[in-house]
Design an enzyme around this catalytic site. Sequence first.
Site, PDB file in Angstrom:
ATOM      1  N   LYS A  15       0.831  -1.216   0.000  1.00 25.03           N
ATOM      2  CA  LYS A  15       0.000   0.000   0.000  1.00 25.03           C
ATOM      3  C   LYS A  15       0.865   1.265   0.000  1.00 25.03           C
ATOM      4  O   LYS A  15       0.587   2.210  -0.724  1.00 25.03           O
ATOM      5  CB  LYS A  15      -0.906   0.052   1.250  1.00 25.03           C
ATOM      6  CG  LYS A  15      -1.921  -1.069   1.344  1.00 25.03           C
ATOM      7  CD  LYS A  15      -2.898  -0.817   2.494  1.00 25.03           C
ATOM      8  CE  LYS A  15      -2.240  -0.818   3.866  1.00 25.03           C
ATOM      9  NZ  LYS A  15      -1.771  -2.150   4.309  1.00 25.03           N
ATOM     10  N   ARG A  90      -9.318   1.231   8.707  1.00 26.58           N
ATOM     11  CA  ARG A  90      -8.825  -0.106   8.981  1.00 26.58           C
ATOM     12  C   ARG A  90      -9.844  -0.939   9.745  1.00 26.58           C
ATOM     13  O   ARG A  90      -9.586  -2.089  10.061  1.00 26.58           O
ATOM     14  CB  ARG A  90      -7.588   0.039   9.860  1.00 26.58           C
ATOM     15  CG  ARG A  90      -6.398  -0.725   9.387  1.00 26.58           C
ATOM     16  CD  ARG A  90      -5.268  -0.304  10.306  1.00 26.58           C
ATOM     17  NE  ARG A  90      -4.114  -1.101  10.155  1.00 26.58           N
ATOM     18  CZ  ARG A  90      -3.058  -0.775   9.415  1.00 26.58           C
ATOM     19  NH1 ARG A  90      -3.045   0.340   8.747  1.00 26.58           N
ATOM     20  NH2 ARG A  90      -2.029  -1.571   9.369  1.00 26.58           N
ATOM     21  N   ARG A 129      11.807  -5.975   5.836  1.00 18.87           N
ATOM     22  CA  ARG A 129      11.497  -4.571   5.534  1.00 18.87           C
ATOM     23  C   ARG A 129      12.349  -3.615   6.376  1.00 18.87           C
ATOM     24  O   ARG A 129      12.558  -3.819   7.554  1.00 18.87           O
ATOM     25  CB  ARG A 129      10.011  -4.333   5.802  1.00 18.87           C
ATOM     26  CG  ARG A 129       9.577  -2.927   5.501  1.00 18.87           C
ATOM     27  CD  ARG A 129       8.103  -2.864   5.257  1.00 18.87           C
ATOM     28  NE  ARG A 129       7.323  -2.908   6.481  1.00 18.87           N
ATOM     29  CZ  ARG A 129       5.995  -2.731   6.498  1.00 18.87           C
ATOM     30  NH1 ARG A 129       5.343  -2.553   5.368  1.00 18.87           N
ATOM     31  NH2 ARG A 129       5.354  -2.774   7.629  1.00 18.87           N
ATOM     32  N   ARG A 162      11.285  -1.535  11.694  1.00 16.76           N
ATOM     33  CA  ARG A 162      10.190  -1.125  12.549  1.00 16.76           C
ATOM     34  C   ARG A 162      10.002  -2.104  13.697  1.00 16.76           C
ATOM     35  O   ARG A 162      10.095  -3.306  13.520  1.00 16.76           O
ATOM     36  CB  ARG A 162       8.898  -1.058  11.718  1.00 16.76           C
ATOM     37  CG  ARG A 162       8.789   0.246  10.956  1.00 16.76           C
ATOM     38  CD  ARG A 162       7.678   0.256   9.967  1.00 16.76           C
ATOM     39  NE  ARG A 162       6.459  -0.380  10.460  1.00 16.76           N
ATOM     40  CZ  ARG A 162       5.345  -0.476   9.754  1.00 16.76           C
ATOM     41  NH1 ARG A 162       5.309   0.024   8.535  1.00 16.76           N
ATOM     42  NH2 ARG A 162       4.285  -1.053  10.239  1.00 16.76           N
ATOM     43  N   ARG A 173      -0.500  -8.833  13.751  1.00 13.58           N
ATOM     44  CA  ARG A 173      -1.052  -7.852  12.815  1.00 13.58           C
ATOM     45  C   ARG A 173      -1.886  -8.540  11.733  1.00 13.58           C
ATOM     46  O   ARG A 173      -2.911  -8.028  11.310  1.00 13.58           O
ATOM     47  CB  ARG A 173       0.075  -7.038  12.186  1.00 13.58           C
ATOM     48  CG  ARG A 173       0.584  -5.959  13.133  1.00 13.58           C
ATOM     49  CD  ARG A 173       1.980  -5.536  12.797  1.00 13.58           C
ATOM     50  NE  ARG A 173       2.104  -4.929  11.494  1.00 13.58           N
ATOM     51  CZ  ARG A 173       3.236  -4.880  10.797  1.00 13.58           C
ATOM     52  NH1 ARG A 173       4.337  -5.412  11.299  1.00 13.58           N
ATOM     53  NH2 ARG A 173       3.269  -4.296   9.636  1.00 13.58           N
TER      54      ARG A 173
END
Length: 214
Positions: A15, A90, A129, A162, A173
């Site tokens: 996204k 969300r 990531r 992160r 998540r």
Amino acid sequence: MNMRLVLLGAPGSGKGTQGERLAKKLNVPQLSTGDILRSAIRGGSELGKKADAFMSKGELVPNQLILDVMAERLAKDDCKNGYILDGFPRTIAQAEGLDKILEAANAKLDAAINIDVKEEEVIRRLGGRRQCSKCSAVYHNEFSPSKKGNICDKCDGELYQRGDDTDATIRNRLKIYKQETAPLIDYYKRCLKNVDGVGTGDEIFKRICSLIGI
Ligand code: ADP
Ligand code: ZN
């Protein structure tokens, strides 16, 4: 171009990357609630303190907090001609809140774009990531590393992993995504565009552009 878009998709579905490209092409702001919250945490604001407790566990920040932040953000001048919403709404409650904000502004969403990526692929992506601490650019150790190692190619900021991109938190998540966010695919069915999220960034961007006619 005057467009209001919502990006849907699991964590790690791309996204952020696609939102950035769309924002550039349409010349509208990309509003990422994740980036807004992370910058509030770094700045040590009241919002940041509240959000941190939820984000670090991979849980959702409470709806009302998010809606307050977004109502304020969407009222700013740069949102007049449209925006790309990345990571918001969300939950169904947030989508209903957004509907109210839109109604009050006499505005409508042009499309909700669902970027479709399988769970195993998402887990692989999130583990590697890395994000720039200055400009929020996103890299991946394996798939799209920075040329300068741990330094951002774009702004020389330092890259970091992160806190919520660790194994246990990623699983949490994804579970929350399935429970809370996936139902939005049905909520937005009247303006939904489904796009296959596997491929190069360019390929996926082309698919999205052709789906929304830009
Ligand atoms: P990802 O989509 O990869 O999970 P984001 O940067 O969009 O990454 O979000 C990271 C975290 O920020 C979420 O796990 C959640 O804790 C918080 N967050 C972001 N957007 C929202 C939102 N709209 N509602 C509640 N929490 C949010
Ligand atoms: Zn950077």
